[in-house]
Enzyme design. Sequence first.
Site, PDB file in Angstrom:
ATOM      1  N   ASN A   6       0.855  -1.192   0.000  1.00  0.00           N
ATOM      2  CA  ASN A   6       0.000   0.000   0.000  1.00  0.00           C
ATOM      3  C   ASN A   6       0.895   1.248   0.000  1.00  0.00           C
ATOM      4  O   ASN A   6       1.682   1.456   0.927  1.00  0.00           O
ATOM      5  CB  ASN A   6      -0.892  -0.061   1.249  1.00  0.00           C
ATOM      6  CG  ASN A   6      -1.846   1.094   1.314  1.00  0.00           C
ATOM      7  OD1 ASN A   6      -1.451   2.229   1.075  1.00  0.00           O
ATOM      8  ND2 ASN A   6      -3.093   0.829   1.634  1.00  0.00           N
ATOM      9  N   HIS A   9       1.110   6.019   2.059  1.00  0.00           N
ATOM     10  CA  HIS A   9       1.922   6.840   2.958  1.00  0.00           C
ATOM     11  C   HIS A   9       3.048   7.567   2.245  1.00  0.00           C
ATOM     12  O   HIS A   9       3.579   8.555   2.769  1.00  0.00           O
ATOM     13  CB  HIS A   9       2.422   6.016   4.147  1.00  0.00           C
ATOM     14  CG  HIS A   9       1.297   5.666   5.065  1.00  0.00           C
ATOM     15  ND1 HIS A   9       0.702   6.597   5.880  1.00  0.00           N
ATOM     16  CD2 HIS A   9       0.617   4.523   5.240  1.00  0.00           C
ATOM     17  CE1 HIS A   9      -0.288   6.031   6.537  1.00  0.00           C
ATOM     18  NE2 HIS A   9      -0.356   4.769   6.160  1.00  0.00           N
ATOM     19  N   HIS A  42      -5.482   3.779  -1.672  1.00  0.00           N
ATOM     20  CA  HIS A  42      -6.810   4.209  -1.230  1.00  0.00           C
ATOM     21  C   HIS A  42      -7.025   5.625  -1.726  1.00  0.00           C
ATOM     22  O   HIS A  42      -6.379   6.550  -1.236  1.00  0.00           O
ATOM     23  CB  HIS A  42      -6.860   4.153   0.303  1.00  0.00           C
ATOM     24  CG  HIS A  42      -8.201   4.475   0.882  1.00  0.00           C
ATOM     25  ND1 HIS A  42      -8.446   4.412   2.234  1.00  0.00           N
ATOM     26  CD2 HIS A  42      -9.378   4.868   0.321  1.00  0.00           C
ATOM     27  CE1 HIS A  42      -9.701   4.750   2.475  1.00  0.00           C
ATOM     28  NE2 HIS A  42     -10.287   5.039   1.324  1.00  0.00           N
ATOM     29  N   ARG A  44      -9.147   8.478  -1.358  1.00  0.00           N
ATOM     30  CA  ARG A  44     -10.197   8.938  -0.443  1.00  0.00           C
ATOM     31  C   ARG A  44     -11.037  10.017  -1.119  1.00  0.00           C
ATOM     32  O   ARG A  44     -10.549  10.731  -1.993  1.00  0.00           O
ATOM     33  CB  ARG A  44      -9.562   9.518   0.825  1.00  0.00           C
ATOM     34  CG  ARG A  44      -9.058   8.439   1.761  1.00  0.00           C
ATOM     35  CD  ARG A  44      -8.457   9.047   3.019  1.00  0.00           C
ATOM     36  NE  ARG A  44      -8.227   8.008   3.998  1.00  0.00           N
ATOM     37  CZ  ARG A  44      -9.085   7.713   4.987  1.00  0.00           C
ATOM     38  NH1 ARG A  44     -10.181   8.402   5.166  1.00  0.00           N
ATOM     39  NH2 ARG A  44      -8.809   6.733   5.821  1.00  0.00           N
ATOM     40  N   ARG A  48      -6.963  13.173   0.311  1.00  0.00           N
ATOM     41  CA  ARG A  48      -5.979  13.706   1.262  1.00  0.00           C
ATOM     42  C   ARG A  48      -4.553  13.226   0.991  1.00  0.00           C
ATOM     43  O   ARG A  48      -3.604  13.876   1.363  1.00  0.00           O
ATOM     44  CB  ARG A  48      -6.398  13.414   2.692  1.00  0.00           C
ATOM     45  CG  ARG A  48      -5.993  12.066   3.227  1.00  0.00           C
ATOM     46  CD  ARG A  48      -5.998  12.054   4.733  1.00  0.00           C
ATOM     47  NE  ARG A  48      -7.346  12.025   5.260  1.00  0.00           N
ATOM     48  CZ  ARG A  48      -7.729  11.210   6.260  1.00  0.00           C
ATOM     49  NH1 ARG A  48      -6.868  10.392   6.813  1.00  0.00           N
ATOM     50  NH2 ARG A  48      -8.937  11.232   6.721  1.00  0.00           N
ATOM     51  N   GLU A  69      -8.557   0.733  -3.178  1.00  0.00           N
ATOM     52  CA  GLU A  69      -9.433   0.774  -2.006  1.00  0.00           C
ATOM     53  C   GLU A  69     -10.335   1.984  -2.167  1.00  0.00           C
ATOM     54  O   GLU A  69      -9.846   3.084  -2.465  1.00  0.00           O
ATOM     55  CB  GLU A  69      -8.611   0.944  -0.729  1.00  0.00           C
ATOM     56  CG  GLU A  69      -7.754  -0.248  -0.382  1.00  0.00           C
ATOM     57  CD  GLU A  69      -6.922   0.020   0.864  1.00  0.00           C
ATOM     58  OE1 GLU A  69      -7.036   1.105   1.470  1.00  0.00           O
ATOM     59  OE2 GLU A  69      -6.138  -0.853   1.215  1.00  0.00           O
ATOM     60  N   THR A 100      -8.147   3.833   8.086  1.00  0.00           N
ATOM     61  CA  THR A 100      -9.412   3.092   8.108  1.00  0.00           C
ATOM     62  C   THR A 100      -9.522   2.362   9.441  1.00  0.00           C
ATOM     63  O   THR A 100      -8.735   1.475   9.738  1.00  0.00           O
ATOM     64  CB  THR A 100      -9.439   2.076   6.945  1.00  0.00           C
ATOM     65  OG1 THR A 100      -8.992   2.745   5.774  1.00  0.00           O
ATOM     66  CG2 THR A 100     -10.823   1.534   6.731  1.00  0.00           C
ATOM     67  N   GLU A 150     -11.255  -8.956   2.687  1.00  0.00           N
ATOM     68  CA  GLU A 150      -9.973  -8.657   3.329  1.00  0.00           C
ATOM     69  C   GLU A 150     -10.266  -8.526   4.814  1.00  0.00           C
ATOM     70  O   GLU A 150     -11.064  -7.675   5.226  1.00  0.00           O
ATOM     71  CB  GLU A 150      -9.353  -7.366   2.777  1.00  0.00           C
ATOM     72  CG  GLU A 150      -8.048  -7.043   3.499  1.00  0.00           C
ATOM     73  CD  GLU A 150      -7.241  -5.936   2.853  1.00  0.00           C
ATOM     74  OE1 GLU A 150      -7.398  -5.702   1.635  1.00  0.00           O
ATOM     75  OE2 GLU A 150      -6.456  -5.297   3.578  1.00  0.00           O
ATOM     76  N   HIS A 190      -3.914  -4.456   7.681  1.00  0.00           N
ATOM     77  CA  HIS A 190      -4.063  -3.332   8.597  1.00  0.00           C
ATOM     78  C   HIS A 190      -3.224  -3.543   9.850  1.00  0.00           C
ATOM     79  O   HIS A 190      -3.490  -4.457  10.622  1.00  0.00           O
ATOM     80  CB  HIS A 190      -5.511  -3.046   8.998  1.00  0.00           C
ATOM     81  CG  HIS A 190      -5.695  -1.591   9.342  1.00  0.00           C
ATOM     82  ND1 HIS A 190      -5.254  -1.071  10.515  1.00  0.00           N
ATOM     83  CD2 HIS A 190      -6.203  -0.557   8.628  1.00  0.00           C
ATOM     84  CE1 HIS A 190      -5.505   0.218  10.528  1.00  0.00           C
ATOM     85  NE2 HIS A 190      -6.077   0.565   9.394  1.00  0.00           N
TER      86      HIS A 190
HETATM   87  N1  PXP Z   1      -5.866  -2.882   3.891  1.00  0.00           N
HETATM   88  C1  PXP Z   1      -6.798  -1.902   3.966  1.00  0.00           C
HETATM   89  C2  PXP Z   1      -8.179  -2.206   3.481  1.00  0.00           C
HETATM   90  C3  PXP Z   1      -6.481  -0.630   4.472  1.00  0.00           C
HETATM   91  O1  PXP Z   1      -7.423   0.321   4.534  1.00  0.00           O
HETATM   92  C4  PXP Z   1      -5.157  -0.375   4.885  1.00  0.00           C
HETATM   93  C5  PXP Z   1      -4.790   0.992   5.388  1.00  0.00           C
HETATM   94  O2  PXP Z   1      -4.907   1.907   4.373  1.00  0.00           O
HETATM   95  C6  PXP Z   1      -4.212  -1.413   4.760  1.00  0.00           C
HETATM   96  C7  PXP Z   1      -4.596  -2.662   4.289  1.00  0.00           C
HETATM   97  C8  PXP Z   1      -2.777  -1.222   5.145  1.00  0.00           C
HETATM   98  O3  PXP Z   1      -2.683  -0.937   6.503  1.00  0.00           O
HETATM   99  P1  PXP Z   1      -1.257  -0.499   7.101  1.00  0.00           P
HETATM  100  O4  PXP Z   1      -0.902   0.796   6.437  1.00  0.00           O
HETATM  101  O5  PXP Z   1      -1.537  -0.373   8.563  1.00  0.00           O
HETATM  102  O6  PXP Z   1      -0.295  -1.588   6.741  1.00  0.00           O
END
Ligand code: PXP
Length: 236
Positions: A6, A9, A42, A44, A48, A69, A100, A150, A190
């Site tokens: 993901n 960040h 994601h 949004r 953001r 996402e 999330t 998921e 997550h």
């Molecule tokens: N899966 C989903 C559906 C999420 O919303 C997120 C956070 O954006 C992640 C995985 C990844 O989470 P993390 O950044 O805590 O690894």
Amino acid sequence: MRLGVNIDHVATLRQARRGRYPDPVIAASLAELGGADQITLHVREDRRHVNDRDLSLLRQTVNSSLNLEMAAVQGMLELALQTRPDSATLVPERREELTTEGGLDVSAHRDEIKHVTRALRDAGVEVSLFVDPDLEQIKASHRVDAQAVELHTGRYCEARNDRDRARELSRVVEAARAATKLGLRVAAGHGLDYWNVRPIARVDEITELNIGYAIVCRAVLVGFERAVRDMRDLIG
Ligand code: PXP
């Protein structure tokens, strides 16, 4: 085990100065070089971090698989239908949250979720629902025609002691088994990091992990490709 990286960040860091770097599109290429099987982002509603430009460029440049996402709302559905990611993961979205926070309440939002799921599936996009490891949510996901779930691993990751961690892990395992029996593909994510990922990666029914924050944080210190490779090595 498939690894989805993901890259949100990276965009968060760029938006700290509203500048041009670091570019999540470049991070995605490096993640693929490090062994990512999927790039997850994601978009949004408030844009953001990741924005429409990122999504469009990633659609053109990602060689593995692109997982979007998104909230189950009309505006996001239109964007997804234009972009055609390989898969879409429907997630709950609240503007004030840092990330999330919980899974979707599929039964409570059944009609919207079913409408968005059908439209995406008709366009050839695989649909996954981000849900807590809860049997009712798994059954509801099956009823609205999702192809995958998921499982939200936040509670497992936040457990403060071995007993709580073991309890949360068994919830994830039971939910993964129930989903598999219903014919759903199972992913998880997550809060997973280099220290807590292994027990989740050993769950047979889970075939994909989506991990963001921990990989991006390590990447700041060791580089993106290596941070992804380190995670690849851990999850097998
Ligand atoms: N899966 C989903 C559906 C999420 O919303 C997120 C956070 O954006 C992640 C995985 C990844 O989470 P993390 O950044 O805590 O690894």
